[in-house]
Design a protein around this motif. Structure first.
Motif, PDB file in Angstrom:
ATOM      1  N   GLY A 102       4.899  -4.513   0.375  1.00  0.00           N
ATOM      2  CA  GLY A 102       4.391  -6.072  -0.070  1.00  0.00           C
ATOM      3  C   GLY A 102       5.185  -7.166   0.361  1.00  0.00           C
ATOM      4  O   GLY A 102       6.271  -6.891   0.523  1.00  0.00           O
ATOM      5  N   VAL A 103       4.397  -8.012   0.918  1.00  0.00           N
ATOM      6  CA  VAL A 103       5.046  -9.360   1.495  1.00  0.00           C
ATOM      7  C   VAL A 103       4.623 -10.527   0.715  1.00  0.00           C
ATOM      8  O   VAL A 103       3.437 -10.490   0.427  1.00  0.00           O
ATOM      9  N   PHE A 104       5.624 -11.052   0.169  1.00  0.00           N
ATOM     10  CA  PHE A 104       5.547 -12.272  -0.781  1.00  0.00           C
ATOM     11  C   PHE A 104       6.211 -13.426  -0.090  1.00  0.00           C
ATOM     12  O   PHE A 104       7.686 -13.364  -0.374  1.00  0.00           O
ATOM     13  N   PHE A 105       5.938 -14.200   0.861  1.00  0.00           N
ATOM     14  CA  PHE A 105       6.258 -15.320   1.413  1.00  0.00           C
ATOM     15  C   PHE A 105       5.963 -16.590   0.861  1.00  0.00           C
ATOM     16  O   PHE A 105       4.729 -16.982   1.092  1.00  0.00           O
ATOM     17  N   TYR A 138       6.206   2.362   6.537  1.00  0.00           N
ATOM     18  CA  TYR A 138       5.959   3.373   7.759  1.00  0.00           C
ATOM     19  C   TYR A 138       4.348   3.140   7.802  1.00  0.00           C
ATOM     20  O   TYR A 138       3.422   4.226   8.010  1.00  0.00           O
ATOM     21  N   PRO A 139       4.027   1.968   8.316  1.00  0.00           N
ATOM     22  CA  PRO A 139       2.531   1.952   8.535  1.00  0.00           C
ATOM     23  C   PRO A 139       2.227   2.526   9.871  1.00  0.00           C
ATOM     24  O   PRO A 139       2.935   2.625  10.718  1.00  0.00           O
ATOM     25  N   ASP A 140       0.828   2.865   9.879  1.00  0.00           N
ATOM     26  CA  ASP A 140       0.487   3.624  11.368  1.00  0.00           C
ATOM     27  C   ASP A 140       0.578   2.851  12.359  1.00  0.00           C
ATOM     28  O   ASP A 140       0.463   3.283  13.354  1.00  0.00           O
ATOM     29  N   ASP A 141       0.157   1.519  12.077  1.00  0.00           N
ATOM     30  CA  ASP A 141       0.150   0.528  13.222  1.00  0.00           C
ATOM     31  C   ASP A 141       0.995  -0.394  12.749  1.00  0.00           C
ATOM     32  O   ASP A 141       0.745  -1.602  12.226  1.00  0.00           O
ATOM     33  N   VAL A 142       2.236  -0.417  13.300  1.00  0.00           N
ATOM     34  CA  VAL A 142       3.420  -1.101  13.113  1.00  0.00           C
ATOM     35  C   VAL A 142       2.883  -2.565  13.563  1.00  0.00           C
ATOM     36  O   VAL A 142       3.092  -3.703  13.011  1.00  0.00           O
ATOM     37  N   THR A 150       0.925  -1.083   0.056  1.00  0.00           N
ATOM     38  CA  THR A 150       0.041   0.095  -0.095  1.00  0.00           C
ATOM     39  C   THR A 150       0.965   1.223  -0.302  1.00  0.00           C
ATOM     40  O   THR A 150       2.313   1.090  -0.072  1.00  0.00           O
ATOM     41  N   GLY A 151       0.336   2.327   0.207  1.00  0.00           N
ATOM     42  CA  GLY A 151       1.108   3.561   0.318  1.00  0.00           C
ATOM     43  C   GLY A 151       2.105   3.627   1.557  1.00  0.00           C
ATOM     44  O   GLY A 151       3.047   4.251   1.432  1.00  0.00           O
TER      45      GLY A 151
END
Length: 132
Positions: free
Chosen positions: A14-17, A31-35, A9-10
């Motif tokens: 992206g997480v690709f496991f 830099y998520p609002d909710d880490v 997202t902005g």
């Protein structure tokens, strides 16, 4: 679970496991609002994967262009998990992708590498503004 996919997202990477193939990848910016809210499920899935007794080699491609200090702590947690299984004999390679001329990200990668003794850590330079 054989995979975990979270589209970028902005503010989140992206997480690709691909757990079945032993290939883990993170891309974009973090830099998520909710880490804790973002990384909690990532940690849980990764822990479940690393606890499997039949685990093979792991390749982790880190392709982040930017991350904040809270994300850096989360990344360190991921690297510590990988270091633990590598210390136990499981082959782990981390490829830190950095855009050419991005000395800040290169130095951050070098800082992470200093804390890893059993993980193979390699730096990969990408063209500025380019993809791997």
């Amino acid at each position: 679970m054989d995979s975990l996919t979270l589209p970028a997202t902005g503010r989140t990477p992206g997480v690709f496991f691909d757990f079945a193939g032993g290939h883990l990848r993170m891309t974009g910016e973090s830099y998520p609002d909710d880490v804790a809210g973002f990384f909690g499920p990532v940690f849980e899935s990764l822990r479940d994967f690393l606890d499997r007794p039949d685990g093979g080699a792991i390749r982790f491609d880190m392709e982040l262009l930017y991350f904040n200090s809270s994300s850096a702590k989360a990344l360190m947690n991921i690297f510590q998990m990988l270091e633990t299984v590598a210390r136990g004999g499981r082959p782990v390679t981390v490829t830190w992708c950095v855009e050419e001329n991005d000395e800040s990200m290169r130095e951050l990668g070098e800082d992470f590498a200093e804390d890893l003794r059993h993980v193979v850590f390699q730096m990969r330079e990408l063209p500025a503004g380019g993809a791997p």
